[in-house]
Motif scaffolding. Structure first.
Motif, mmCIF file in Angstrom:
data_model
loop_
_atom_site.group_PDB
_atom_site.id
_atom_site.type_symbol
_atom_site.label_atom_id
_atom_site.label_comp_id
_atom_site.label_asym_id
_atom_site.label_seq_id
_atom_site.Cartn_x
_atom_site.Cartn_y
_atom_site.Cartn_z
ATOM 1 N N UNK A 152 0.831 -1.200 0.000
ATOM 2 C CA UNK A 152 0.000 0.000 0.000
ATOM 3 C C UNK A 152 0.866 1.249 0.000
ATOM 4 N N UNK A 153 0.269 2.314 -0.432
ATOM 5 C CA UNK A 153 0.881 3.631 -0.308
ATOM 6 C C UNK A 153 0.206 4.344 0.860
ATOM 7 N N UNK A 154 0.971 4.811 1.859
ATOM 8 C CA UNK A 154 0.351 5.462 3.022
ATOM 9 C C UNK A 154 -0.433 6.714 2.669
ATOM 10 N N UNK A 155 -0.105 7.310 1.539
ATOM 11 C CA UNK A 155 -0.818 8.516 1.126
ATOM 12 C C UNK A 155 -1.133 8.431 -0.355
ATOM 13 N N UNK A 156 -2.244 9.004 -0.739
ATOM 14 C CA UNK A 156 -2.617 9.045 -2.142
ATOM 15 C C UNK A 156 -3.200 10.416 -2.471
ATOM 16 N N UNK A 157 -2.574 11.437 -1.916
ATOM 17 C CA UNK A 157 -3.053 12.795 -2.146
ATOM 18 C C UNK A 157 -2.923 13.198 -3.606
ATOM 19 N N UNK A 158 -1.947 12.605 -4.301
ATOM 20 C CA UNK A 158 -1.750 12.875 -5.720
ATOM 21 C C UNK A 158 -1.565 11.548 -6.442
ATOM 22 N N UNK A 159 -1.825 11.544 -7.742
ATOM 23 C CA UNK A 159 -1.680 10.324 -8.521
ATOM 24 C C UNK A 159 -0.269 9.761 -8.423
ATOM 25 N N UNK A 160 0.720 10.646 -8.308
ATOM 26 C CA UNK A 160 2.117 10.210 -8.233
ATOM 27 C C UNK A 160 2.445 9.486 -6.938
ATOM 28 N N UNK A 161 1.571 9.595 -5.930
ATOM 29 C CA UNK A 161 1.808 8.900 -4.668
ATOM 30 C C UNK A 161 1.517 7.408 -4.760
ATOM 31 N N UNK A 162 0.755 7.016 -5.775
ATOM 32 C CA UNK A 162 0.330 5.630 -5.861
ATOM 33 C C UNK A 162 1.485 4.712 -6.252
ATOM 34 N N UNK A 163 1.345 3.450 -5.910
ATOM 35 C CA UNK A 163 2.273 2.417 -6.367
ATOM 36 C C UNK A 163 1.873 2.043 -7.791
ATOM 37 N N UNK A 164 2.830 2.041 -8.705
ATOM 38 C CA UNK A 164 2.542 1.766 -10.107
ATOM 39 C C UNK A 164 3.228 0.487 -10.565
ATOM 40 N N UNK A 165 2.436 -0.420 -11.107
ATOM 41 C CA UNK A 165 2.934 -1.593 -11.817
ATOM 42 C C UNK A 165 2.595 -1.359 -13.283
ATOM 43 N N UNK A 166 3.585 -0.973 -14.058
ATOM 44 C CA UNK A 166 3.334 -0.395 -15.379
ATOM 45 C C UNK A 166 4.140 -1.111 -16.462
ATOM 46 N N UNK A 167 3.462 -1.409 -17.550
ATOM 47 C CA UNK A 167 4.107 -1.999 -18.729
ATOM 48 C C UNK A 167 4.857 -3.295 -18.391
ATOM 49 N N UNK A 168 4.237 -4.133 -17.579
ATOM 50 C CA UNK A 168 4.809 -5.434 -17.254
ATOM 51 C C UNK A 168 4.207 -6.488 -18.185
ATOM 52 N N UNK A 169 5.033 -7.422 -18.635
ATOM 53 C CA UNK A 169 4.590 -8.498 -19.510
ATOM 54 C C UNK A 169 4.767 -9.819 -18.768
ATOM 55 N N UNK A 170 3.699 -10.596 -18.699
ATOM 56 C CA UNK A 170 3.706 -11.829 -17.918
ATOM 57 C C UNK A 170 3.585 -13.047 -18.831
ATOM 58 N N UNK A 171 4.535 -13.989 -18.681
ATOM 59 C CA UNK A 171 4.502 -15.278 -19.359
ATOM 60 C C UNK A 171 4.648 -16.352 -18.288
ATOM 61 N N UNK A 172 3.574 -17.022 -17.885
ATOM 62 C CA UNK A 172 3.645 -17.950 -16.754
ATOM 63 C C UNK A 172 4.396 -19.235 -17.085
ATOM 64 N N UNK A 173 4.888 -19.875 -16.029
ATOM 65 C CA UNK A 173 5.526 -21.173 -16.168
ATOM 66 C C UNK A 173 4.645 -22.301 -15.698
ATOM 67 N N UNK A 174 3.404 -21.969 -15.302
ATOM 68 C CA UNK A 174 2.479 -22.975 -14.795
ATOM 69 C C UNK A 174 1.054 -22.479 -15.049
#
Length: 233
Positions: free
Chosen positions: A36-58
């Motif tokens: 979690x992000x303790x604060x989200x007063x601005x969009x930049x405060x958020x945790x970003x998971x961006x442009x990730x590519x997932x190829x599973x092994x199972x």
């Protein structure tokens, strides 16, 4: 491959993971425990998971799993999952095992998954979970709720999502030891106040034998800009 490729824990204000290809994981590509992000007063405060590519092994793997292990941990909150690509045989793209707040899943592609997003059991309270501008191709289903959300849940949003060649309708409920029934009035009260929580969702799968019912009737309602092709072309 490892069981978990990347593990993120606790408070991480303004943290960003960008542009990685994550392959051969057995259980989770990204595991967020109490993330979690303790604060989200601005969009930049958020945790970003961006442009990730997932190829599973199972095929039982999950792309992004948000959960907490200990009762003292914070619920996952203030997280942006954007421009990600979930490719290949995996159980779930994004999984919420327990309550989350202010999580957006947007601009992402889900292809050949069993489930796009799964909401866990136990009647948790979900707040401000929004899916917008995502594409779902050749998946069994887009959204799966293991239980009806608890009263007090609010802020669900589904905007501008595209569904192609789904095997089952957009939102599903699964049995967890008893017969679950979708409560349309209750779920409707949990939708975001922004555009009524639903706008411009299109299902181009075709081949449906009946008109949409329950949540799908809301999701693809023409009055909300929705469209659902009944016949394959």
């Amino acid at each position: 491959g490892k069981d978990v490729a990347i593990k993120l824990t606790g408070a991480m204000t303004s943290s960003r993971i960008v542009g990685l290809t994550i392959s051969n994981f057995k259980k989770a590509g990204v595991l967020g425990v109490g993330l979690h992000s303790p604060t989200a007063d601005a969009e930049a405060d958020k945790i970003a998971l961006d442009q990730l590519i997932f190829h599973p092994g199972d095929p039982a793997a999950i792309g992004i799993a948000l959960r907490k292990v200990a009762p003292t941990e914070k619920d996952p909150a203030h997280i942006l999952i954007s421009r990600c690509k979930f490719f290949g045989k995996m159980a779930t793209g994004v999984s919420f095992d327990l309550p989350v707040e202010d999580v957006q899943v947007c601009l992402s592609i889900f292809s050949e998954l069993t489930t796009g997003t799964r909401f866990g059991s136990g009647k948790p309270v979900w707040k401000d979970v929004v899916h917008w501008n995502n594409s779902y191709f050749h998946c069994e289903r887009a959204f799966l709720f293991a239980d009806m959300p608890a009263s007090g849940s609010s802020g669900f949003g589904f905007f501008n999502n595209l569904f192609v060649d789904l095997q089952t309708p957009g939102l599903n409920l699964e049995a967890t030891g008893f017969e679950l029934k979708y409560d349309d009035a209750a779920f409707g009260a949990m939708l975001s106040s922004v555009e009524g929580g639903i706008a411009n969702n299109w299902d181009l799968s075709g081949g449906w034998s009946a008109a949409p019912t329950g949540f799908d009737k809301r999701l693809f309602d023409k009055r909300n800009g929705g469209q659902r092709r009944q016949q394959k072309t």
